[in-house]
Design a protein around this motif. Sequence first.
Motif, PDB file in Angstrom:
ATOM      1  N   ALA A 181       1.001  -0.914  -0.116  1.00 33.75           N
ATOM      2  CA  ALA A 181       0.308   0.208  -0.218  1.00 33.75           C
ATOM      3  C   ALA A 181       0.760   1.450  -0.156  1.00 33.75           C
ATOM      4  CB  ALA A 181      -1.145  -0.088   1.333  1.00 33.75           C
ATOM      5  N   ASN A 182       2.168   0.834   0.397  1.00 34.07           N
ATOM      6  CA  ASN A 182       3.081   2.583   0.174  1.00 34.07           C
ATOM      7  C   ASN A 182       4.372   2.496  -0.555  1.00 34.07           C
ATOM      8  OD1 ASN A 182       1.779   2.477   2.950  1.00 34.07           O
ATOM      9  ND2 ASN A 182       3.570   3.278   4.145  1.00 34.07           N
ATOM     10  N   ILE A 183       3.691   1.115  -1.355  1.00 32.82           N
ATOM     11  CA  ILE A 183       4.677   1.365  -3.020  1.00 32.82           C
ATOM     12  C   ILE A 183       3.754   2.503  -3.956  1.00 32.82           C
ATOM     13  CG2 ILE A 183       5.299  -0.187  -4.826  1.00 32.82           C
ATOM     14  CD1 ILE A 183       5.741  -2.439  -3.074  1.00 32.82           C
ATOM     15  N   GLY A 184       4.692   3.564  -3.994  1.00 34.86           N
ATOM     16  CA  GLY A 184       3.617   4.649  -4.923  1.00 34.86           C
ATOM     17  C   GLY A 184       4.453   3.852  -6.767  1.00 34.86           C
ATOM     18  N   SER A 185       5.667   3.300  -6.899  1.00 29.83           N
ATOM     19  CA  SER A 185       5.695   2.705  -8.006  1.00 29.83           C
ATOM     20  C   SER A 185       6.909   1.648  -7.796  1.00 29.83           C
ATOM     21  CB  SER A 185       6.475   4.053  -9.332  1.00 29.83           C
ATOM     22  OG  SER A 185       7.353   4.409  -8.761  1.00 29.83           O
ATOM     23  N   VAL A 186       6.880   0.731  -8.847  1.00 31.29           N
ATOM     24  CA  VAL A 186       7.997  -0.472  -9.149  1.00 31.29           C
ATOM     25  C   VAL A 186       8.908  -0.009 -10.584  1.00 31.29           C
ATOM     26  CG1 VAL A 186       8.715  -2.383  -9.669  1.00 31.29           C
ATOM     27  CG2 VAL A 186       6.903  -2.334  -8.021  1.00 31.29           C
ATOM     28  N   ILE A 200      16.112  -2.450 -10.759  1.00 28.86           N
ATOM     29  CA  ILE A 200      14.854  -2.436 -10.206  1.00 28.86           C
ATOM     30  C   ILE A 200      14.764  -1.445  -8.837  1.00 28.86           C
ATOM     31  CG2 ILE A 200      12.629  -3.470  -9.136  1.00 28.86           C
ATOM     32  CD1 ILE A 200      13.126  -6.168 -10.624  1.00 28.86           C
ATOM     33  N   GLN A 201      14.422  -0.392  -9.389  1.00 26.82           N
ATOM     34  CA  GLN A 201      13.896   0.332  -8.094  1.00 26.82           C
ATOM     35  C   GLN A 201      12.791   0.266  -7.710  1.00 26.82           C
ATOM     36  OE1 GLN A 201      13.015   4.492  -9.690  1.00 26.82           O
ATOM     37  NE2 GLN A 201      13.939   5.947  -8.284  1.00 26.82           N
ATOM     38  N   ILE A 202      12.348   0.587  -6.464  1.00 26.11           N
ATOM     39  CA  ILE A 202      10.721   0.820  -5.777  1.00 26.11           C
ATOM     40  C   ILE A 202      10.571   2.593  -4.740  1.00 26.11           C
ATOM     41  CG2 ILE A 202       9.581  -0.027  -3.604  1.00 26.11           C
ATOM     42  CD1 ILE A 202      11.000  -2.989  -4.506  1.00 26.11           C
ATOM     43  N   VAL A 203      10.005   2.948  -5.422  1.00 28.93           N
ATOM     44  CA  VAL A 203       9.641   4.226  -4.630  1.00 28.93           C
ATOM     45  C   VAL A 203       8.794   3.901  -4.081  1.00 28.93           C
ATOM     46  CG1 VAL A 203       9.546   6.813  -5.109  1.00 28.93           C
ATOM     47  CG2 VAL A 203      10.411   5.724  -6.911  1.00 28.93           C
ATOM     48  N   THR A 204       8.797   4.318  -2.365  1.00 28.82           N
ATOM     49  CA  THR A 204       7.267   4.947  -1.760  1.00 28.82           C
ATOM     50  C   THR A 204       6.528   6.188  -2.119  1.00 28.82           C
ATOM     51  OG1 THR A 204       8.534   6.013   0.033  1.00 28.82           O
ATOM     52  CG2 THR A 204       8.595   3.599  -0.161  1.00 28.82           C
ATOM     53  N   ILE A 205       5.277   5.882  -1.397  1.00 30.20           N
ATOM     54  CA  ILE A 205       4.388   6.866  -1.973  1.00 30.20           C
ATOM     55  C   ILE A 205       4.908   8.382  -0.548  1.00 30.20           C
ATOM     56  CG2 ILE A 205       2.189   5.731  -2.146  1.00 30.20           C
ATOM     57  CD1 ILE A 205       1.013   5.609   0.931  1.00 30.20           C
ATOM     58  N   ASP A 206       6.064   7.665   0.154  1.00 34.72           N
ATOM     59  CA  ASP A 206       5.821   9.085   0.828  1.00 34.72           C
ATOM     60  C   ASP A 206       7.657   9.516   0.819  1.00 34.72           C
ATOM     61  OD1 ASP A 206       7.161   6.584   2.457  1.00 34.72           O
ATOM     62  OD2 ASP A 206       7.023   7.396   4.021  1.00 34.72           O
ATOM     63  N   GLY A 207       8.545   8.931  -0.279  1.00 34.62           N
ATOM     64  CA  GLY A 207       9.257   9.553  -1.097  1.00 34.62           C
ATOM     65  C   GLY A 207      11.143   9.317  -0.862  1.00 34.62           C
ATOM     66  N   HIS A 208      10.319   7.832  -0.396  1.00 35.30           N
ATOM     67  CA  HIS A 208      11.617   6.616  -0.156  1.00 35.30           C
ATOM     68  C   HIS A 208      12.029   6.044  -1.092  1.00 35.30           C
ATOM     69  CE1 HIS A 208      12.000   7.852   3.929  1.00 35.30           C
ATOM     70  NE2 HIS A 208      10.927   7.766   4.325  1.00 35.30           N
ATOM     71  N   THR A 228       2.353  -8.428  -8.993  1.00 36.34           N
ATOM     72  CA  THR A 228       1.474  -8.413  -7.661  1.00 36.34           C
ATOM     73  C   THR A 228       1.420  -6.867  -7.208  1.00 36.34           C
ATOM     74  OG1 THR A 228       3.053 -10.234  -6.856  1.00 36.34           O
ATOM     75  CG2 THR A 228       2.571  -8.403  -5.388  1.00 36.34           C
ATOM     76  N   LEU A 229       1.875  -5.564  -7.189  1.00 35.38           N
ATOM     77  CA  LEU A 229       1.406  -4.880  -7.153  1.00 35.38           C
ATOM     78  C   LEU A 229       0.557  -4.175  -8.110  1.00 35.38           C
ATOM     79  CD1 LEU A 229       1.940  -1.978  -6.107  1.00 35.38           C
ATOM     80  CD2 LEU A 229       3.411  -1.302  -7.520  1.00 35.38           C
ATOM     81  N   SER A 230       0.013  -5.002  -9.103  1.00 37.80           N
ATOM     82  CA  SER A 230      -1.020  -4.449  -9.834  1.00 37.80           C
ATOM     83  C   SER A 230      -1.709  -5.211  -9.604  1.00 37.80           C
ATOM     84  CB  SER A 230      -0.681  -4.798 -11.767  1.00 37.80           C
ATOM     85  OG  SER A 230      -0.098  -3.689 -12.299  1.00 37.80           O
ATOM     86  N   HIS A 231      -1.988  -6.285  -9.174  1.00 38.14           N
ATOM     87  CA  HIS A 231      -3.573  -7.538  -8.431  1.00 38.14           C
ATOM     88  C   HIS A 231      -3.632  -6.477  -6.969  1.00 38.14           C
ATOM     89  CE1 HIS A 231      -2.202 -10.809 -10.742  1.00 38.14           C
ATOM     90  NE2 HIS A 231      -2.579  -9.927 -11.981  1.00 38.14           N
TER      91      HIS A 231
END
Length: 240
Positions: A181-186, A200-208, A228-231
């Motif tokens: 729920a906290n992942i903004g994008s992969v 592979i970069q994982i960016v969170t919704i709070d900027g990490h 997994t993120l899409s589902h």
Amino acid sequence: MDRQKWGTHIMGPPAVPTTHPDNKKPALWRANEDQRHDFQSQQPYLVYSPVDRPSSNPLDSVAHMFNSWSNRAETIARNVWHNLKTGPSVSEAACGKLKLTAKALTEGGFEPLYKQIFATDPNEQLKKTFACYLSTTTGSVAGTLYLSSTKVAFCSDRPLSFRAPSGQEAWSYYKVAIPLANIGSVNPVVMRENPSERYIQIVTIDGHDFWFMGLINFEKAKHHLLETLSHFRGQPYGGY
């Protein structure tokens, strides 16, 4: 032995690969004061579990972790440890470790290990694991990326050192736990000037952001993370 593939032994905050020269190397591989307070306040996704100082051999902790499994997993652990000790190089030994890891996955052996390492929800299910490296300010951290039905998590293969509030050296496995729920994008990243360098970069919704590299099967890891993120979001997966 190629000690570079053991990664750094010093804990540093997650960072873009360009912050340390050793970070770039795993991206090209295909085989495999109150520092703690600062990390916790600035990096909410880091999880600390202090352990005793490891032995001089950084691979001892791998066997120690595997030995906490069931009897079947303990047999795998002995095979892994034998492979790491007798292989002609760490890179070749890593290949053997990953083959055994794949076998453990097909037999369901990673589920109890994952639940031992991380706090999990009652209905949470482990979907995939990937051997990889995490980019940090002190260099690459060798470990395993866990993908579950509720989070993306990472745990180092061995404990890393950091400076405790008392000023003394302390040790902890390097753990990252990011709720889906906290992942903004992969973001799969392939460097244009050198296509063999992949992240592979994982960016969170709070900027990490977290950069993972050295994945044996980059395409497979990319596929499962995005799917997994899409589902989880209730969106159709386009097969990116």
